[in-house]
Design a protein around this motif. Structure first.
Motif, short mmCIF file in Angstrom:
data_model
loop_
_atom_site.label_atom_id
_atom_site.label_comp_id
_atom_site.label_asym_id
_atom_site.label_seq_id
_atom_site.Cartn_x
_atom_site.Cartn_y
_atom_site.Cartn_z
N TYR A 287 4.90 9.10 -14.42
CA TYR A 287 5.57 9.25 -15.70
C TYR A 287 5.63 10.73 -16.04
N ALA A 288 6.70 11.13 -16.72
CA ALA A 288 6.86 12.53 -17.11
C ALA A 288 5.84 12.89 -18.18
N ASN A 289 5.31 14.09 -18.09
CA ASN A 289 4.31 14.52 -19.08
C ASN A 289 4.93 14.81 -20.44
N SER A 290 6.21 15.14 -20.46
CA SER A 290 6.92 15.29 -21.72
C SER A 290 8.26 14.58 -21.59
N SER A 291 8.89 14.33 -22.70
CA SER A 291 10.06 13.45 -22.72
C SER A 291 11.15 13.90 -21.77
N ASP A 292 11.42 13.07 -20.77
CA ASP A 292 12.52 13.25 -19.80
C ASP A 292 12.46 14.58 -19.06
N ASN A 293 11.28 15.14 -18.95
CA ASN A 293 11.09 16.39 -18.21
C ASN A 293 10.11 16.13 -17.08
N PHE A 294 10.64 16.03 -15.86
CA PHE A 294 9.82 15.67 -14.71
C PHE A 294 9.29 16.87 -13.94
N SER A 295 9.39 18.06 -14.54
CA SER A 295 8.82 19.23 -13.88
C SER A 295 7.30 19.11 -13.79
N ALA A 296 6.71 18.36 -14.70
CA ALA A 296 5.29 18.01 -14.63
C ALA A 296 5.17 16.52 -14.89
N ALA A 297 4.49 15.81 -13.98
CA ALA A 297 4.40 14.36 -14.10
C ALA A 297 3.03 13.88 -13.65
N THR A 298 2.63 12.72 -14.15
CA THR A 298 1.32 12.14 -13.84
C THR A 298 1.50 10.89 -13.00
N SER A 299 0.69 10.78 -11.95
CA SER A 299 0.81 9.67 -11.02
C SER A 299 0.36 8.35 -11.64
N ILE A 300 1.13 7.31 -11.39
CA ILE A 300 0.74 5.93 -11.75
C ILE A 300 0.33 5.19 -10.48
N VAL A 301 1.16 5.31 -9.45
CA VAL A 301 0.89 4.73 -8.14
C VAL A 301 1.16 5.81 -7.11
N SER A 302 0.27 5.98 -6.16
CA SER A 302 0.43 7.05 -5.18
C SER A 302 0.42 6.50 -3.76
N SER A 303 1.55 6.64 -3.07
CA SER A 303 1.69 6.28 -1.65
C SER A 303 1.07 4.92 -1.34
N GLN A 304 1.41 3.93 -2.16
CA GLN A 304 0.92 2.56 -1.95
C GLN A 304 1.67 1.92 -0.79
N ALA A 305 0.95 1.48 0.23
CA ALA A 305 1.58 0.80 1.36
C ALA A 305 2.19 -0.51 0.90
N LEU A 306 3.44 -0.74 1.29
CA LEU A 306 4.15 -1.97 0.95
C LEU A 306 4.15 -2.92 2.15
N GLN A 307 4.97 -3.94 2.10
CA GLN A 307 5.02 -4.92 3.18
C GLN A 307 5.58 -4.28 4.46
N SER A 308 5.09 -4.75 5.59
CA SER A 308 5.59 -4.26 6.88
C SER A 308 7.02 -4.76 7.10
N CYS A 309 7.87 -3.87 7.63
CA CYS A 309 9.28 -4.19 7.86
C CYS A 309 9.55 -4.19 9.36
N PRO A 310 9.80 -5.36 9.95
CA PRO A 310 10.08 -5.40 11.38
C PRO A 310 11.41 -4.73 11.71
N ASN A 311 11.54 -4.27 12.94
CA ASN A 311 12.78 -3.63 13.37
C ASN A 311 13.91 -4.65 13.42
N GLY A 312 15.10 -4.21 13.03
CA GLY A 312 16.28 -5.04 13.16
C GLY A 312 16.39 -6.15 12.13
N ALA A 313 15.76 -6.01 10.99
CA ALA A 313 15.78 -7.08 9.98
C ALA A 313 15.74 -6.50 8.58
N TRP A 314 16.25 -7.28 7.62
CA TRP A 314 16.11 -6.96 6.20
C TRP A 314 14.79 -7.53 5.69
N THR A 315 14.05 -6.75 4.93
CA THR A 315 12.75 -7.17 4.39
C THR A 315 12.66 -6.77 2.92
#
Length: 471
Positions: A287-315
């Protein structure tokens, strides 16, 4: 014990008083409870007529269906049992409550076999699901029958209007634009910057409207491509040797993200993997530390691994998390692919993104997110022109002056932009004049043409001039 009805049953009641009754003789053309098949414990509806007095209620039959106790529903004795005279007449009659309130009991208790259940459903006009719902023994069973979430169950069982409003307010976010999905251009139909381009290594840029693409290590190409659903376009990111990072991102304006404040939110994307092997995208959110200014922002979720995506398919990859208290400053969501695009021709495609409030859903990977909401194209065009607009046709200002002079023309924007935009200005022709913009607001720009010599002068503002109020 079961509440049942028996046809054509009438008894004389020789028993005086207000207590248990004994069934007496049966008038001609009628039959007794016993002859009708009643047994001890059955609870038929009844009406007793004793002179001008009347009593209506339920009996509980005794042994052999020869005696009964009375449960009075209505009586002319202030709804108390009549003090019977010894010459009263009792008839087995259905009560309104048996038809209205006891439909559930009818289905549950009268239908011990599948054939009888089918007949009972037919009599009541119920589907199989309707019967299962009607006969559910508790709220959890009812919720499971109709697939309701705990929040949905609470709404269904709310006791008054105020409770329903309160629960709906928590479950369905208010929306500045009338939609639930907080992402704009989720169908990716709006592409004012074109259908393809390149993002240089170490940079990021807006591509398809609303969507930022970034690259590291080496440049990546982006393009609009097909998705498995006709209502949507996908954004393809194509790598090359040396790519160490690639991402697609959207920044959500504070007024749009505000309904997610202190809510559980679920983010989802549909990903096609054409890298030659399985990949695991990661999710980051800030989230932005000030209104609509993303020059400084605070992490909510950081590099969270998602579901594995096999090759050649939509996931579908999806994750649920708590947004927190500062969503009204604006929220940034990034889908990252790391070095998966390191290699000539390797690509991924991203389609049907969705982020919404999902109260009651636990934090973590989400295996069954809601169907993504895709807005109509006409709605997306105006929504996205609020952030970026490119002129489609050239505009020429003509004038004549004996020495020198100036012309001004107002250029209204198609929608009220988020803020007064920045702009790039190019010209496709001029004679004895220079041009510029002298004033700009969120509503319009004032074009300016200054003569540099006497006589006829003009300048043409080229098509494709850009006005940006992006985040």
């Amino acid at each position: 014990m079961a509440r049942k009805q028996f046809d054509n049953v009438r008894h004389m009641i020789p028993t005086p008083g207000t207590g248990e009754i004994t069934f007496g003789s049966v008038p001609t053309t009628f039959r007794s409870f016993a002859a009708a098949g009643a047994i001890a414990g059955d609870q038929p509806g009844y009406t007793i007529q004793d002179g001008d007095a009347i009593e209506i209620g339920y009996l509980t039959l005794g042994a052999g269906a020869l005696t009964a106790t009375r449960e009075v529903v209505y009586s002319s004795n202030s709804n108390n049992p009549l003090d019977l005279s010894g010459s009263a007449i009792l008839e087995c009659t259905p009560l309104a409550s048996m038809i209205n309130d006891d439909a559930v009991s009818f289905v549950r208790e009268q239908s011990p076999t599948s054939v009888e259940k089918t007949r009972a459903r037919s009599n009541l006009g119920m589907t199989t699901t309707g019967q299962a719902l009607a006969t559910a023994m508790n709220a959890a069973d009812a919720r499971d029958t109709i697939g309701a979430t705990p929040a949905g169950s609470a709404i269904l069982t709310a006791e008054d209007y105020a409770a329903v409003v309160s629960l709906l307010s928590a479950a369905i976010p208010s929306a500045s634009n009338g939609y639930i999905n907080r992402f704009r251009n989720a169908a990716m139909h709006v592409r004012q910057r074109g259908d393809s381009g390149t993002v240089a290594a170490g940079t990021s840029a807006y591509t398809i409207d609303g969507w930022i693409v970034g690259a590291s290590g080496a440049s990546i190409a982006w393009s609009a491509s097909g998705s498995p659903y006709g209502a949507s376009i996908a954004q393809r990111l194509t790598g090359q040797s040396g790519v160490t990072g690639a991402f697609i991102r959207q920044r959500i304006e504070g007024s749009v993200a505000a309904p997610l404040t202190n809510k559980q939110a679920t983010v989802q994307f549909l990903v096609y993997n054409a890298t030659g092997g399985a990949i695991t995208p990661t999710l980051s959110a800030k989230y932005a530390n000030s209104s609509d200014n993303f020059s400084a922002a605070t992490s909510i979720v950081s590099s969270q691994a998602l579901q594995s995506c096999p090759n050649g398919a939509w996931t579908t990859v999806a994750y649920t998390f708590a947004i927190g208290v500062n969503a009204a400053n604006g929220v940034e969501v990034t889908l990252e692919f790391g070095s998966a695009l390191n290699g000539a021709g390797k690509y991924v495609a991203v389609a049907m993104p969705d982020i919404r409030s999902t109260p009651g859903v636990s934090t973590g990977l989400n295996a069954s997110p809601s169907v993504p909401e895709l807005r109509p194209v006409f709605a997306e065009v105006t929504e996205n022109q609020r952030y970026f607009w490119r002129t489609l046709t050239p505009i020429t200002l003509y004038g004549y002056n004996s020495t020198s002079g100036a012309l001004y023309q107002d250029l209204p924007f198609p929608v009220f932009m988020r803020i007064a935009p920045s702009y790039t200005m190019t010209f496709s022709g001029a004679s004895s004049a220079v041009g510029n913009i002298t004033a700009i607001t969120a509503m319009s720009a004032q074009l300016y043409c200054q003569a540099t010599a006497g006589g006829v002068f003009y300048i043409t503002f080229a098509a494709g001039n850009e006005f940006s109020a992006e985040l």
